[in-house]
Write a protein that holds these residues in place. Structure first.
Motif, short mmCIF file in Angstrom:
data_model
loop_
_atom_site.label_atom_id
_atom_site.label_comp_id
_atom_site.label_asym_id
_atom_site.label_seq_id
_atom_site.Cartn_x
_atom_site.Cartn_y
_atom_site.Cartn_z
N PRO A 62 0.84 -1.22 0.00
CA PRO A 62 0.00 0.00 0.00
C PRO A 62 0.87 1.27 0.00
N PRO A 63 0.47 2.26 -0.77
CA PRO A 63 1.25 3.51 -0.82
C PRO A 63 1.43 4.11 0.58
N ALA A 64 2.67 4.49 0.88
CA ALA A 64 2.99 5.03 2.20
C ALA A 64 2.85 6.55 2.27
N ARG A 65 2.97 7.21 1.13
CA ARG A 65 2.94 8.67 1.12
C ARG A 65 1.78 9.18 0.26
N ALA A 66 1.31 10.37 0.59
CA ALA A 66 0.23 10.98 -0.18
C ALA A 66 0.72 11.47 -1.54
N THR A 67 1.97 11.92 -1.60
CA THR A 67 2.56 12.38 -2.85
C THR A 67 4.02 11.97 -2.90
N LEU A 68 4.55 11.90 -4.11
CA LEU A 68 5.98 11.70 -4.30
C LEU A 68 6.36 12.24 -5.66
N VAL A 69 7.66 12.39 -5.89
CA VAL A 69 8.14 12.94 -7.16
C VAL A 69 9.21 12.01 -7.71
N THR A 70 9.07 11.60 -8.97
CA THR A 70 10.10 10.84 -9.66
C THR A 70 10.70 11.76 -10.70
N ARG A 71 12.00 11.96 -10.62
CA ARG A 71 12.66 12.95 -11.47
C ARG A 71 11.93 14.27 -11.30
N GLU A 72 11.13 14.66 -12.28
CA GLU A 72 10.36 15.90 -12.15
C GLU A 72 8.86 15.66 -12.25
N THR A 73 8.44 14.40 -12.16
CA THR A 73 7.03 14.06 -12.31
C THR A 73 6.37 13.87 -10.96
N PRO A 74 5.38 14.70 -10.61
CA PRO A 74 4.67 14.53 -9.34
C PRO A 74 3.61 13.43 -9.46
N TRP A 75 3.53 12.59 -8.43
CA TRP A 75 2.54 11.51 -8.35
C TRP A 75 1.69 11.76 -7.12
N THR A 76 0.40 11.45 -7.22
CA THR A 76 -0.53 11.63 -6.11
C THR A 76 -1.19 10.29 -5.80
N LYS A 77 -1.29 10.00 -4.52
CA LYS A 77 -1.96 8.76 -4.09
C LYS A 77 -3.46 8.90 -4.31
N VAL A 78 -4.03 7.92 -5.00
CA VAL A 78 -5.48 7.84 -5.20
C VAL A 78 -5.85 6.38 -4.91
N GLY A 79 -6.46 6.17 -3.77
CA GLY A 79 -6.77 4.80 -3.36
C GLY A 79 -5.50 4.02 -3.10
N ALA A 80 -5.35 2.89 -3.76
CA ALA A 80 -4.17 2.03 -3.58
C ALA A 80 -3.12 2.27 -4.67
N SER A 81 -3.28 3.34 -5.44
CA SER A 81 -2.38 3.62 -6.57
C SER A 81 -1.83 5.04 -6.50
N TYR A 82 -0.83 5.28 -7.34
CA TYR A 82 -0.33 6.63 -7.58
C TYR A 82 -0.71 7.00 -9.00
N VAL A 83 -1.12 8.25 -9.22
CA VAL A 83 -1.45 8.74 -10.55
C VAL A 83 -0.61 9.98 -10.86
N ALA A 84 -0.36 10.17 -12.16
CA ALA A 84 0.41 11.33 -12.60
C ALA A 84 -0.11 11.78 -13.95
N ALA A 85 0.06 13.06 -14.21
CA ALA A 85 -0.29 13.63 -15.51
C ALA A 85 0.76 13.21 -16.53
N ARG A 86 0.46 13.40 -17.78
CA ARG A 86 1.40 13.06 -18.85
C ARG A 86 2.70 13.83 -18.64
N ALA A 87 3.81 13.14 -18.84
CA ALA A 87 5.13 13.72 -18.60
C ALA A 87 5.99 13.57 -19.86
N PRO A 88 7.05 14.37 -19.96
CA PRO A 88 7.89 14.30 -21.17
C PRO A 88 8.79 13.05 -21.22
N GLU A 89 8.98 12.36 -20.09
CA GLU A 89 9.84 11.17 -20.08
C GLU A 89 9.16 10.01 -20.81
#
Length: 113
Positions: A37-64
């Motif tokens: 289960p996700p431990a944090r409400a948000t996190l960042v990979t490189r420059e992409t922000p992810w947000t916890k939604v339920g049991a997953s993380y979601v992110a907007a489209r990124a250039p990577e």
């Protein structure tokens, strides 16, 4: 009678269309579901922000590249049970390649910038 019908149509159309933007905000272009289960409400990979939604993380489209984002989120969260790009889930082989980069042990799911 026509005015009442027209007003009812507008109210109904507004009720049906109104909630759509709220759903779009939670969907995300990418969805990563960690095995743990996700431990944090948000996190960042490189420059992409992810947000916890339920049991997953979601992110907007990124250039990577999609594979680079999957590798990056797996490094921070540990193994993933699924990774989805624009509604299309990775197949078993692609997910296994992504999970090869996954962090293991107690630090999984903790590291974030």
């Amino acid at each position: 009678m026509r005015q009442v019908l027209a007003a009812a149509t507008i109210v109904l159309a507004t009720a049906l269309v109104g909630p759509a933007p709220a759903r779009a905000q939670t969907a995300g272009y990418y969805t990563a579901t960690p095995a743990q289960p996700p431990a944090r409400a948000t996190l960042v990979t490189r420059e992409t922000p992810w947000t916890k939604v339920g049991a997953s993380y979601v992110a907007a489209r990124a250039p990577e590249r999609d594979t680079a984002l999957c590798d990056a989120i797996a490094r921070q969260t540990g193994a993933l049970t699924s990774f989805t790009v624009a509604g299309k889930a990775y197949d078993a082989d692609a997910l296994a390649k992504c999970n090869a980069h996954a962090r293991s042990g107690p630090a999984a799911g903790v590291a974030a910038r």
